[in-house]
Design an enzyme around this catalytic site. Structure first.
Site, short mmCIF file in Angstrom:
data_model
loop_
_atom_site.label_atom_id
_atom_site.label_comp_id
_atom_site.label_asym_id
_atom_site.label_seq_id
_atom_site.Cartn_x
_atom_site.Cartn_y
_atom_site.Cartn_z
N ARG A 104 0.84 -1.19 0.00
CA ARG A 104 0.00 0.00 0.00
C ARG A 104 0.87 1.23 0.00
O ARG A 104 1.76 1.35 0.84
CB ARG A 104 -0.84 0.07 1.29
CG ARG A 104 -1.96 -0.82 1.35
CD ARG A 104 -3.01 -0.38 2.35
NE ARG A 104 -2.55 0.13 3.64
CZ ARG A 104 -3.38 0.59 4.56
NH1 ARG A 104 -4.68 0.61 4.32
NH2 ARG A 104 -2.94 1.03 5.72
N THR A 108 -1.45 7.50 -0.56
CA THR A 108 -2.71 7.36 -1.33
C THR A 108 -3.53 6.14 -0.93
O THR A 108 -4.70 6.05 -1.28
CB THR A 108 -2.39 7.24 -2.83
OG1 THR A 108 -1.67 5.98 -3.03
CG2 THR A 108 -1.51 8.38 -3.32
N ASP A 200 0.37 -2.90 12.00
CA ASP A 200 0.81 -3.28 10.65
C ASP A 200 1.28 -4.74 10.70
O ASP A 200 2.29 -5.07 11.33
CB ASP A 200 1.95 -2.36 10.20
CG ASP A 200 2.36 -2.62 8.76
OD1 ASP A 200 2.26 -1.70 7.94
OD2 ASP A 200 2.75 -3.77 8.46
N ASP A 203 4.90 -5.56 9.49
CA ASP A 203 5.92 -5.05 10.43
C ASP A 203 5.94 -5.88 11.72
O ASP A 203 7.02 -6.16 12.26
CB ASP A 203 5.65 -3.58 10.77
CG ASP A 203 5.99 -2.65 9.62
OD1 ASP A 203 6.71 -3.09 8.71
OD2 ASP A 203 5.53 -1.50 9.63
O1 LIG Z 1 -6.81 -3.38 2.32
P1 LIG Z 1 -5.63 -2.48 2.18
O2 LIG Z 1 -5.96 -1.05 2.54
O3 LIG Z 1 -4.99 -2.57 0.85
O4 LIG Z 1 -4.58 -2.90 3.31
C1 LIG Z 1 -4.21 -4.21 3.53
C2 LIG Z 1 -2.81 -4.48 3.09
O5 LIG Z 1 -1.88 -3.75 3.90
C3 LIG Z 1 -0.90 -4.66 4.39
O6 LIG Z 1 0.16 -4.80 3.52
P2 LIG Z 1 1.34 -3.71 3.38
O7 LIG Z 1 1.01 -2.74 2.30
O8 LIG Z 1 1.62 -3.10 4.71
O9 LIG Z 1 2.54 -4.57 2.84
P3 LIG Z 1 3.48 -5.57 3.66
O10 LIG Z 1 2.67 -6.81 3.90
O11 LIG Z 1 4.60 -5.79 2.73
O12 LIG Z 1 3.88 -4.90 4.93
C4 LIG Z 1 -1.68 -5.96 4.50
O13 LIG Z 1 -0.86 -7.09 4.63
C5 LIG Z 1 -2.51 -5.95 3.26
O14 LIG Z 1 -1.86 -6.46 2.12
O1 LIG Z 2 -4.46 -2.04 10.03
C1 LIG Z 2 -3.83 -2.36 8.99
C2 LIG Z 2 -4.22 -1.89 7.72
C3 LIG Z 2 -3.50 -2.30 6.64
N1 LIG Z 2 -2.44 -3.10 6.80
C4 LIG Z 2 -2.06 -3.55 8.02
O2 LIG Z 2 -1.08 -4.29 8.14
N2 LIG Z 2 -2.76 -3.14 9.09
MG LIG Z 3 2.78 -3.69 6.02
#
Ligand SMILES: O=P(O)(O)OC[C@H]1O[C@H](OP(=O)(O)OP(=O)(O)O)[C@H](O)[C@@H]1O
Ligand SMILES: O=c1cc[nH]c(=O)[nH]1
Ligand SMILES: [Mg+2]
Length: 209
Positions: A104, A108, A200, A203
């Site tokens: 994400r 945005t 997150d 993380d």
């Molecule tokens: O429904 P959304 O608003 O799209 O959010 C959800 C997304 O956010 C997180 O990923 P992130 O972008 O943090 O990537 P990561 O798993 O690499 O940390 C999570 O694992 C989803 O993929």
């Molecule tokens: O709460 C949230 C939203 C998006 N992605 C995450 O990992 N946590």
């Molecule tokens: Mg993430």
């Protein structure tokens, strides 16, 4: 909610509570995610088809049910999806795996794709897409758009937490894809995080923040 199954099993709910707690360590979070994923896998595969196979017990021959495991694909949305993937593969070791790299944009909240790999014949298979978080829905929707471009027709989405806003967006865009989740939380905050949520997921799994 139509098309949404909340997995309310007490073991799932107990482990989810531990995962939400901010003092849970990275190692603890990862272990709980792996454990909870086997329980979620049990529910999301509950109605899978079985075929009959002739086997021999120590006493006699019989027709016994077996899963068509090779017909299944688990599609992990990177990175956090991998935490669910591991436990699911423990239960269905013969499943094929697709990796979909999406993150994400923090400003945005749009989904940015950076990787896609899938079995050649994915269009003929049932694909269970896994990602712990359904927040705005942008990431899971983008991943499923991509799978549909490849001709996949039979898709399920499995997550740990879903926000009502994300469920609405997802269900309007992909009404044919059922959602399985351990909880529908209250709402999204201004940064697009699920509240109360667990933070997150990527993380917390990898200790990157
Ligand atoms: O429904 P959304 O608003 O799209 O959010 C959800 C997304 O956010 C997180 O990923 P992130 O972008 O943090 O990537 P990561 O798993 O690499 O940390 C999570 O694992 C989803 O993929
Ligand atoms: O709460 C949230 C939203 C998006 N992605 C995450 O990992 N946590
Ligand atoms: Mg993430």
């Amino acid at each position: 909610m139509d098309g949404v199954t909340v997995i309310s099993h007490p073991l799932v709910q107990h482990k989810l509570t531990k995962m939400r707690q901010k003092d849970t360590s990275t190692a603890g979070f990862r272990r709980l995610l792996r454990e909870i994923s086997t329980l979620l896998c049990y529910e999301v595969t509950r109605d899978l088809e079985l075929t009959m196979e002739t086997i021999e017990t120590p006493l006699t021959e019989m027709q016994a049910p077996v899963l068509e495991g090779k017909k299944l694909v688990f599609a992990s949305i990177l990175r956090a999806g991998n935490g669910l993937l591991e436990g699911m593969l423990d239960l269905v070791p013969s499943a094929r795996v697709s990796h979909i790299g999406v993150y994400r944009d923090h400003e945005t909240l749009e989904a940015i794709e950076y990787f896609f790999k899938a079995p050649e014949d994915i269009a003929e298979r049932l694909v269970i897409v896994v990602d712990p978080m359904l927040a705005t829905g942008n990431s899971s929707i983008a991943a499923i758009d991509r799978l549909k471009e490849r001709g996949v027709k039979n898709i399920r989405f499995l997550c740990l937490l879903a926000a009502p806003e994300g469920i609405k967006h997802f269900s309007e865009t992909h009404p044919d894809v059922p959602i399985f989740t351990a909880s529908i939380d209250s709402h999204l905050n201004e940064q697009g995080y699920i509240v109360p949520g667990l933070g997150d997921a990527g993380d917390r799994m990898y200790g990157t923040k």
